[in-house]
Motif scaffolding. Sequence first.
Motif, mmCIF file in Angstrom:
data_model
loop_
_atom_site.group_PDB
_atom_site.id
_atom_site.type_symbol
_atom_site.label_atom_id
_atom_site.label_comp_id
_atom_site.label_asym_id
_atom_site.label_seq_id
_atom_site.Cartn_x
_atom_site.Cartn_y
_atom_site.Cartn_z
ATOM 1 N N GLU A 21 -26.079 -12.442 61.567
ATOM 2 C CA GLU A 21 -27.039 -11.760 62.442
ATOM 3 C C GLU A 21 -27.674 -10.598 61.694
ATOM 4 O OE1 GLU A 21 -27.669 -12.482 65.718
ATOM 5 O OE2 GLU A 21 -26.087 -13.936 66.124
ATOM 6 N N ARG A 22 -29.000 -10.556 61.651
ATOM 7 C CA ARG A 22 -29.744 -9.456 61.046
ATOM 8 C C ARG A 22 -31.087 -9.363 61.777
ATOM 9 N NH1 ARG A 22 -25.513 -8.695 58.953
ATOM 10 N NH2 ARG A 22 -25.057 -8.089 56.830
ATOM 11 N N ALA A 23 -31.249 -8.351 62.608
ATOM 12 C CA ALA A 23 -32.487 -8.162 63.363
ATOM 13 C C ALA A 23 -33.681 -8.074 62.416
ATOM 14 C CB ALA A 23 -32.396 -6.905 64.219
ATOM 15 N N GLY A 24 -34.757 -8.721 62.817
ATOM 16 C CA GLY A 24 -36.000 -8.650 62.063
ATOM 17 C C GLY A 24 -36.099 -9.560 60.861
ATOM 18 N N GLY B 283 -34.838 -15.998 52.875
ATOM 19 C CA GLY B 283 -34.092 -16.798 53.834
ATOM 20 C C GLY B 283 -34.217 -18.293 53.647
ATOM 21 N N ASP B 284 -34.577 -18.735 52.431
ATOM 22 C CA ASP B 284 -34.775 -20.168 52.183
ATOM 23 C C ASP B 284 -33.871 -20.637 51.037
ATOM 24 O OD1 ASP B 284 -35.674 -22.767 51.666
ATOM 25 O OD2 ASP B 284 -37.785 -22.247 51.881
ATOM 26 N N TRP B 285 -32.763 -21.245 51.383
ATOM 27 C CA TRP B 285 -31.772 -21.733 50.430
ATOM 28 C C TRP B 285 -32.395 -22.730 49.441
ATOM 29 C CZ3 TRP B 285 -27.132 -21.167 48.350
ATOM 30 C CH2 TRP B 285 -26.488 -22.262 47.776
ATOM 31 N N VAL B 286 -33.186 -23.666 49.917
ATOM 32 C CA VAL B 286 -33.764 -24.701 49.055
ATOM 33 C C VAL B 286 -34.702 -24.075 48.024
ATOM 34 C CG1 VAL B 286 -35.246 -26.760 48.999
ATOM 35 C CG2 VAL B 286 -33.428 -26.565 50.718
ATOM 36 N N MET C 89 -37.390 -22.662 61.659
ATOM 37 C CA MET C 89 -37.002 -21.291 61.311
ATOM 38 C C MET C 89 -36.147 -20.731 62.440
ATOM 39 S SD MET C 89 -40.656 -19.637 60.332
ATOM 40 C CE MET C 89 -41.628 -20.189 61.718
ATOM 41 N N ALA C 90 -35.300 -19.781 62.093
ATOM 42 C CA ALA C 90 -34.504 -19.067 63.088
ATOM 43 C C ALA C 90 -34.654 -17.573 62.824
ATOM 44 C CB ALA C 90 -33.042 -19.491 63.021
ATOM 45 N N ASP C 91 -35.000 -16.836 63.856
ATOM 46 C CA ASP C 91 -35.219 -15.396 63.736
ATOM 47 C C ASP C 91 -33.930 -14.608 63.925
ATOM 48 O OD1 ASP C 91 -37.953 -15.584 63.225
ATOM 49 O OD2 ASP C 91 -38.447 -15.615 65.367
ATOM 50 N N ASP C 92 -33.965 -13.386 63.426
ATOM 51 C CA ASP C 92 -32.873 -12.416 63.535
ATOM 52 C C ASP C 92 -31.593 -12.879 62.851
ATOM 53 O OD1 ASP C 92 -34.493 -10.576 64.871
ATOM 54 O OD2 ASP C 92 -34.123 -11.561 66.795
#
Length: 141
Positions: free
Chosen positions: A49-52, A133-136, A33-36
């Motif tokens: 880029e999107r905080a949170g 946030g999960d393309w698959v 996973m990658a945050d923000d």
Amino acid sequence: MERLPVFVYGTLRSGQRNHGLIADRVAESYPAMADDLALFGDRIPFAVERAGQRIVGELMILADRHYEEALADLDRLEKYHPDRPEDSLYVRTKRSVSYLAANESWADVPAWLYLSGPAARGRYDENVPILGGDWVAVQAN
């Protein structure tokens, strides 16, 4: 060049249409996973880029003997021009990501990942969010 693992979140993930481009050059792969960051797109995903927010993907450790060749192939696929980032569809950047290590605990590591570049602005619709946030997961539905 720093030899970092690569975080992939879209068509390069296992089972997706571009995974074959690097599959035989991946030594190890882990859920990650990658945050923000957030994902947008319809036909292809792009991260911004999107905080949170958080995106889901895979951390791929490229085999040493294929590293430079594999990274060059990824740069071509993502239309990343190291000498002209302003003309790039995606920009390869170093960023901390979390991955599920073999001992079943999460660990942070620096990795390369491709963010939406200047050439993508206006070309893809940021009004089409990839929820969760999960393309698959979205492609499966």
